[in-house]
Scaffold this active site. Structure first.
Site, PDB file in Angstrom:
ATOM      1  N   GLN A   1      -4.333  -5.282   6.982  1.00 45.35           N
ATOM      2  CA  GLN A   1      -5.294  -6.176   6.324  1.00 45.35           C
ATOM      3  C   GLN A   1      -5.306  -7.567   6.934  1.00 45.35           C
ATOM      4  O   GLN A   1      -6.163  -8.380   6.589  1.00 45.35           O
ATOM      5  CB  GLN A   1      -4.974  -6.271   4.823  1.00 45.35           C
ATOM      6  CG  GLN A   1      -5.113  -4.971   4.085  1.00 45.35           C
ATOM      7  CD  GLN A   1      -6.565  -4.493   3.989  1.00 45.35           C
ATOM      8  OE1 GLN A   1      -7.497  -5.276   4.074  1.00 45.35           O
ATOM      9  NE2 GLN A   1      -6.751  -3.197   3.825  1.00 45.35           N
TER      10      GLN A   1
ATOM     11  N   ASP B   1       3.215  -4.519   8.126  1.00 46.59           N
ATOM     12  CA  ASP B   1       1.950  -3.783   8.080  1.00 46.59           C
ATOM     13  C   ASP B   1       0.820  -4.817   8.180  1.00 46.59           C
ATOM     14  O   ASP B   1       0.557  -5.545   7.227  1.00 46.59           O
ATOM     15  CB  ASP B   1       1.905  -3.005   6.750  1.00 46.59           C
ATOM     16  CG  ASP B   1       0.519  -2.431   6.464  1.00 46.59           C
ATOM     17  OD1 ASP B   1      -0.410  -2.650   7.265  1.00 46.59           O
ATOM     18  OD2 ASP B   1       0.373  -1.774   5.421  1.00 46.59           O
TER      19      ASP B   1
ATOM     20  N   CYS C   1      -4.801   2.320  -3.565  1.00 45.75           N
ATOM     21  CA  CYS C   1      -3.585   2.898  -2.967  1.00 45.75           C
ATOM     22  C   CYS C   1      -2.397   1.954  -3.147  1.00 45.75           C
ATOM     23  O   CYS C   1      -1.544   1.825  -2.250  1.00 45.75           O
ATOM     24  CB  CYS C   1      -3.767   3.223  -1.484  1.00 45.75           C
ATOM     25  SG  CYS C   1      -5.124   4.314  -1.161  1.00 45.75           S
TER      26      CYS C   1
ATOM     27  N   HIS D   1       0.880  -1.177   0.000  1.00 46.67           N
ATOM     28  CA  HIS D   1       0.000   0.000   0.000  1.00 46.67           C
ATOM     29  C   HIS D   1       0.920   1.230   0.000  1.00 46.67           C
ATOM     30  O   HIS D   1       2.035   1.177   0.526  1.00 46.67           O
ATOM     31  CB  HIS D   1      -0.809  -0.064   1.304  1.00 46.67           C
ATOM     32  CG  HIS D   1      -1.893   0.935   1.448  1.00 46.67           C
ATOM     33  ND1 HIS D   1      -1.657   2.239   1.788  1.00 46.67           N
ATOM     34  CD2 HIS D   1      -3.237   0.816   1.342  1.00 46.67           C
ATOM     35  CE1 HIS D   1      -2.818   2.876   1.871  1.00 46.67           C
ATOM     36  NE2 HIS D   1      -3.790   2.041   1.608  1.00 46.67           N
TER      37      HIS D   1
ATOM     38  N   LYS E   1     -10.281  -1.427  10.739  1.00 48.00           N
ATOM     39  CA  LYS E   1     -10.378  -2.602   9.871  1.00 48.00           C
ATOM     40  C   LYS E   1     -10.871  -3.804  10.672  1.00 48.00           C
ATOM     41  O   LYS E   1     -11.108  -4.865  10.120  1.00 48.00           O
ATOM     42  CB  LYS E   1      -9.010  -2.966   9.285  1.00 48.00           C
ATOM     43  CG  LYS E   1      -8.274  -1.829   8.617  1.00 48.00           C
ATOM     44  CD  LYS E   1      -8.581  -1.756   7.163  1.00 48.00           C
ATOM     45  CE  LYS E   1      -7.512  -0.932   6.454  1.00 48.00           C
ATOM     46  NZ  LYS E   1      -8.082  -0.194   5.337  1.00 48.00           N
TER      47      LYS E   1
HETATM   48  N1  ALA Z   1      -6.255   0.705   2.812  1.00 46.39           N
HETATM   49  C1  ALA Z   1      -7.649   0.692   2.581  1.00 46.39           C
HETATM   50  C2  ALA Z   1      -8.050  -0.135   1.392  1.00 46.39           C
HETATM   51  O1  ALA Z   1      -7.327  -1.002   0.983  1.00 46.39           O
HETATM   52  C3  ALA Z   1      -8.248   2.033   2.569  1.00 46.39           C
HETATM   53  O2  ALA Z   1      -9.097   0.077   0.846  1.00 46.39           O
END
Ligand code: ALA
Length: 403
Positions: free
Chosen positions: A200, A197, A361, A120, A223
């Site tokens: 996710q 990171d 992103c 990202h 998240k």
């Molecule tokens: N990082 C977030 C996405 O993947 C906003 O949508």
């Protein structure tokens, strides 16, 4: 897991969009909030609202206790050794910038940093800015057509010049799970630190930072069923002690004079200013909520959704899924030949289905596949196969209209 009962916890899932029941498949952008977390927020503002670590009065002490209890919940969740290894931040982006800023003091020209091709922007740009400040050099672990990192190239990139490696645990754009255990072990073998990171990953799995032996692990509350504007940085004590403070201000000091200021101990050294107190407390409530459901059950169910969604979407003519690894979280990124992802996203929204479209992103990933973006459907434990059927029907309709 009783999905219908779980869905009752999320009032927003009863909404209609354009006259259709909401099908929320943009969970990788932000998850929805259960009423247990909303209750925690209302309770805080109804009964405890005060500034923390500052007052002798009862309200301030109670708010401080709740905030620090939440830090301990986060510590336990990630299995950090010490509660002060958990720093509250405004989210993953803030956490990464905090570490990148601190490394300005520790790097010299010619030092090398390694990033993965699957990142990202928030795990690319702060490090590029660090390289500009220090003269360090950024190297990239490439990916293959399946969206998997080329680990043999990673091994070749590592050397005694490598100071820091950073990589996401799970790619936000493709859902691919990266081999972070191997990434960490190989980096440590050359003396480099590693930042993972976890933005996710944390909605799906429960990372154990001690078992991973990771130096820094970062995540966002929003998240994982918590509010926006709050997140965490885990850092090993030795690293957090080495890094200089990120921001100066109240609460991060031991003593201030015009001649010289000394800094507070961890974690306060990195927590200047009045934090998102309610958010920090609600982050703990979100962690409680998810742990009550159980991460094993969440992951098993989401894997079922992923398998079902992948099979059904693959039946659509001209549809291509990006990221076909067998190690994936419940994220499906796809395009239909000849159709722009925004057009699909707009039409399925008209039918009540929320997906993210665009580069997510992660422009370097889109450049790799030579596409402007994808349609991304990301599933959470409160989604259902029936909702996937609605998505599939909506995508088919969009495809017919746009072809
Ligand atoms: N990082 C977030 C996405 O993947 C906003 O949508």
């Amino acid at each position: 897991m009783d999905i219908q009962k779980i869905r009752e916890d999320f009032p927003i899932l009863k909404r209609e969009i354009n006259g259709y029941p909401l099908v929320y498949f943009d969970n990788a952008a932000t998850s929805q909030t259960p009423k247990q977390v909303m209750d925690c927020i209302v309770d805080y503002y109804s009964n405890y609202n005060a500034n923390i670590h500052r007052g002798v009065h009862t309200l301030s002490q109670e708010a401080t206790d709740l905030y620090e209890a939440s830090r301990k919940k986060i510590q336990a969740h990630f299995n950090a050794k010490k509660d002060y290894e958990i720093i509250f931040t405004s989210g993953t982006t803030h956490s990464i910038n905090l570490v990148a800023n601190g490394f300005s003091a520790l790097l010299k020209e010619g030092d090398e940093l390694i990033v993965s091709a699957l990142e990202h922007h928030s795990n690319i740009v702060p490090w590029q800015m660090l390289c500009e400040r220090t003269g360090a050099v950024l190297k990239v672990i490439p990916m293959d057509e399946n969206g998997e990192l080329k680990m043999d190239v990673y091994s070749e990139l590592l050397s005694d010049k490598t100071k820091l490696v950073f990589c996401n645990h799970i790619s936000n754009a493709l859902g691919v799970i990266n081999p972070i255990e191997e990434i960490i072990a190989k980096a440590h073998a050359v003396g480099a630190a590693v930042l993972i990171d976890g933005a996710q990953a944390c909605p799906h799995i429960k990372p154990d930072v001690q078992a991973l032996d990771v130096d820094f692990y970062v995540a966002s509350a929003h998240k994982m069923c918590g509010p926006t504007g709050v997140g965490m940085l885990y850092g090993k004590e030795e690293w957090l002690k080495k890094l200089p403070p990120y921001q100066g201000g109240g609460e991060m000091i031991a003593e201030v004079t015009f001649e010289k200021t000394t800094y507070a101990d961890l974690p306060h050294k990195f927590e200047a200013g009045t934090p998102n107190i309610c958010g920090g407390i609600a982050f703990g409530a979100a962690i409680d909520y998810m742990n009550n459901i159980g991460f094993d059950a969440i992951l098993a169910y989401e894997n079922e959704l992923l398998k079902y969604g992948t099979e059904k979407l693959n039946e659509i003519e001209g549809l291509k899924i990006y990221g076909v690894s067998d190690k994936k979280a419940s994220v499906i990124s796809f395009n239909i030949e000849g159709i722009h992802p925004y057009d699909i996203g707009t039409i399925v929204d008209k039918l009540g289905v929320a997906v993210r479209t665009g580069h997510h992103c992660a422009q370097p990933i889109m450049d790799f596949f030579k596409i402007p973006g994808t349609v991304r459907a990301s599933f959470a434990f409160y989604n259902t196969k029936e909702e996937i059927d609605v998505l599939v029907a909506a995508v088919k309709k969009a495809s017919m209209m746009l072809s």
